[in-house]
Design a protein around this motif. Structure first.
Motif, PDB file in Angstrom:
ATOM      1  N   ILE A   1       0.839  -1.200   0.000  1.00 57.04           N
ATOM      2  CA  ILE A   1       0.000   0.000   0.000  1.00 57.04           C
ATOM      3  C   ILE A   1       0.872   1.248   0.000  1.00 57.04           C
ATOM      4  O   ILE A   1       0.601   2.210  -0.738  1.00 57.04           O
ATOM      5  N   GLN A   2       1.933   1.247   0.792  1.00 60.18           N
ATOM      6  CA  GLN A   2       2.840   2.395   0.825  1.00 60.18           C
ATOM      7  C   GLN A   2       3.560   2.569  -0.508  1.00 60.18           C
ATOM      8  O   GLN A   2       3.774   3.697  -0.968  1.00 60.18           O
ATOM      9  N   MET A   3       3.923   1.463  -1.140  1.00 64.93           N
ATOM     10  CA  MET A   3       4.641   1.535  -2.417  1.00 64.93           C
ATOM     11  C   MET A   3       3.790   2.119  -3.535  1.00 64.93           C
ATOM     12  O   MET A   3       4.317   2.711  -4.480  1.00 64.93           O
ATOM     13  N   GLN A   4       2.475   1.958  -3.452  1.00 60.99           N
ATOM     14  CA  GLN A   4       1.595   2.475  -4.511  1.00 60.99           C
ATOM     15  C   GLN A   4       1.784   3.970  -4.724  1.00 60.99           C
ATOM     16  O   GLN A   4       1.699   4.457  -5.848  1.00 60.99           O
ATOM     17  N   SER A   5       2.053   4.688  -3.647  1.00 56.23           N
ATOM     18  CA  SER A   5       2.211   6.145  -3.768  1.00 56.23           C
ATOM     19  C   SER A   5       3.556   6.531  -4.368  1.00 56.23           C
ATOM     20  O   SER A   5       3.763   7.693  -4.717  1.00 56.23           O
ATOM     21  N   GLN A   6       4.446   5.596  -4.517  1.00 54.99           N
ATOM     22  CA  GLN A   6       5.772   5.893  -5.054  1.00 54.99           C
ATOM     23  C   GLN A   6       5.837   5.867  -6.580  1.00 54.99           C
ATOM     24  O   GLN A   6       6.817   6.296  -7.168  1.00 54.99           O
ATOM     25  N   TYR A   7       4.778   5.346  -7.211  1.00 52.14           N
ATOM     26  CA  TYR A   7       4.795   5.198  -8.666  1.00 52.14           C
ATOM     27  C   TYR A   7       3.577   5.875  -9.290  1.00 52.14           C
ATOM     28  O   TYR A   7       2.471   5.799  -8.752  1.00 52.14           O
ATOM     29  N   PRO A   8       3.758   6.503 -10.435  1.00 53.31           N
ATOM     30  CA  PRO A   8       2.598   7.029 -11.166  1.00 53.31           C
ATOM     31  C   PRO A   8       1.684   5.870 -11.579  1.00 53.31           C
ATOM     32  O   PRO A   8       2.150   4.778 -11.904  1.00 53.31           O
ATOM     33  N   GLN A   9       0.374   6.118 -11.584  1.00 48.11           N
ATOM     34  CA  GLN A   9      -0.586   5.052 -11.836  1.00 48.11           C
ATOM     35  C   GLN A   9      -0.469   4.417 -13.216  1.00 48.11           C
ATOM     36  O   GLN A   9      -0.885   3.277 -13.403  1.00 48.11           O
ATOM     37  N   HIS A  10       0.100   5.087 -14.174  1.00 46.12           N
ATOM     38  CA  HIS A  10       0.179   4.536 -15.523  1.00 46.12           C
ATOM     39  C   HIS A  10       1.391   3.625 -15.718  1.00 46.12           C
ATOM     40  O   HIS A  10       1.556   3.040 -16.782  1.00 46.12           O
ATOM     41  N   THR A  11       2.236   3.473 -14.697  1.00 47.61           N
ATOM     42  CA  THR A  11       3.462   2.687 -14.861  1.00 47.61           C
ATOM     43  C   THR A  11       3.235   1.207 -14.570  1.00 47.61           C
ATOM     44  O   THR A  11       2.318   0.819 -13.846  1.00 47.61           O
ATOM     45  N   GLU A  12       4.109   0.385 -15.136  1.00 48.29           N
ATOM     46  CA  GLU A  12       4.049  -1.051 -14.892  1.00 48.29           C
ATOM     47  C   GLU A  12       4.296  -1.362 -13.415  1.00 48.29           C
ATOM     48  O   GLU A  12       3.656  -2.245 -12.837  1.00 48.29           O
ATOM     49  N   GLU A  13       5.202  -0.614 -12.796  1.00 51.27           N
ATOM     50  CA  GLU A  13       5.497  -0.832 -11.378  1.00 51.27           C
ATOM     51  C   GLU A  13       4.248  -0.652 -10.522  1.00 51.27           C
ATOM     52  O   GLU A  13       3.952  -1.467  -9.642  1.00 51.27           O
TER      53      GLU A  13
END
Length: 161
Positions: A45-57
């Motif tokens: 859940i914390q990692m989700q905020s580290q990546y833009p939503q359109h990225t594979e990550e």
């Protein structure tokens, strides 16, 4: 896990099938521990905020978290019971497949128990059905929850004694 399941069901040598069965059970236990880890879920859940939503990550992290949410990890009270029901459903599902592979045995009892455990699991998480729970967090191949439920009914009818 899929390779062990395939060998467990289809290998011509009984010793290989037995070894694959043991490996499958061990792998399932490890996967259950991973999928029910509150620490891992919080990290995702914390990692989700580290990546833009359109990225594979982001999509990978979100997909892993969604898998855990289908198990009820986000609901501390109902989650423990819901995860236990899901584990029970998985056990009956594996038993159904094993029974269905034997001549003359269709495994209907295990299928019925698996479907009941899944229904109870979904109800604990306030979903209409297990199919609705699956569709709430992923795009499924059946197209709609109703189509998935209809498939389950057709299979149950086909294996009924």
């Amino acid at each position: 896990l899929d390779a062990a399941e395939c060998a467990r069901l289809a290998h011509p040598n009984l010793d290989f099938r037995n070894a694959a069965h043991s490996a499958s059970q061990q792998l399932s236990t490890v996967m259950h521990e991973i999928n029910t880890s509150p620490y891992l879920y919080k990290s995702l859940i914390q990692m989700q905020s580290q990546y833009p939503q359109h990225t594979e990550e982001y999509r990978v992290v979100r997909s892993l978290a969604a898998d855990m949410e289908r198990g009820g990890i986000q609901s501390p009270d109902a989650g423990v019971k819901a995860r236990a029901l899901l584990a029970l459903a998985d056990q009956h599902g594996a038993a159904f497949v094993a029974e269905a592979m034997r001549p003359g045995n269709r495994g209907a009892e295990h299928l019925a128990r698996m479907l009941a455990a899944r229904a109870n699991h979904a109800a604990m998480l306030n979903e209409k059905s297990y199919a609705h729970l699956q569709f709430a967090t992923t795009s499924a191949a059946a197209g709609t929850p109703e189509a998935a439920e209809a498939l389950a009914v057709r299979v149950a009818t086909a294996v009924a004694p």
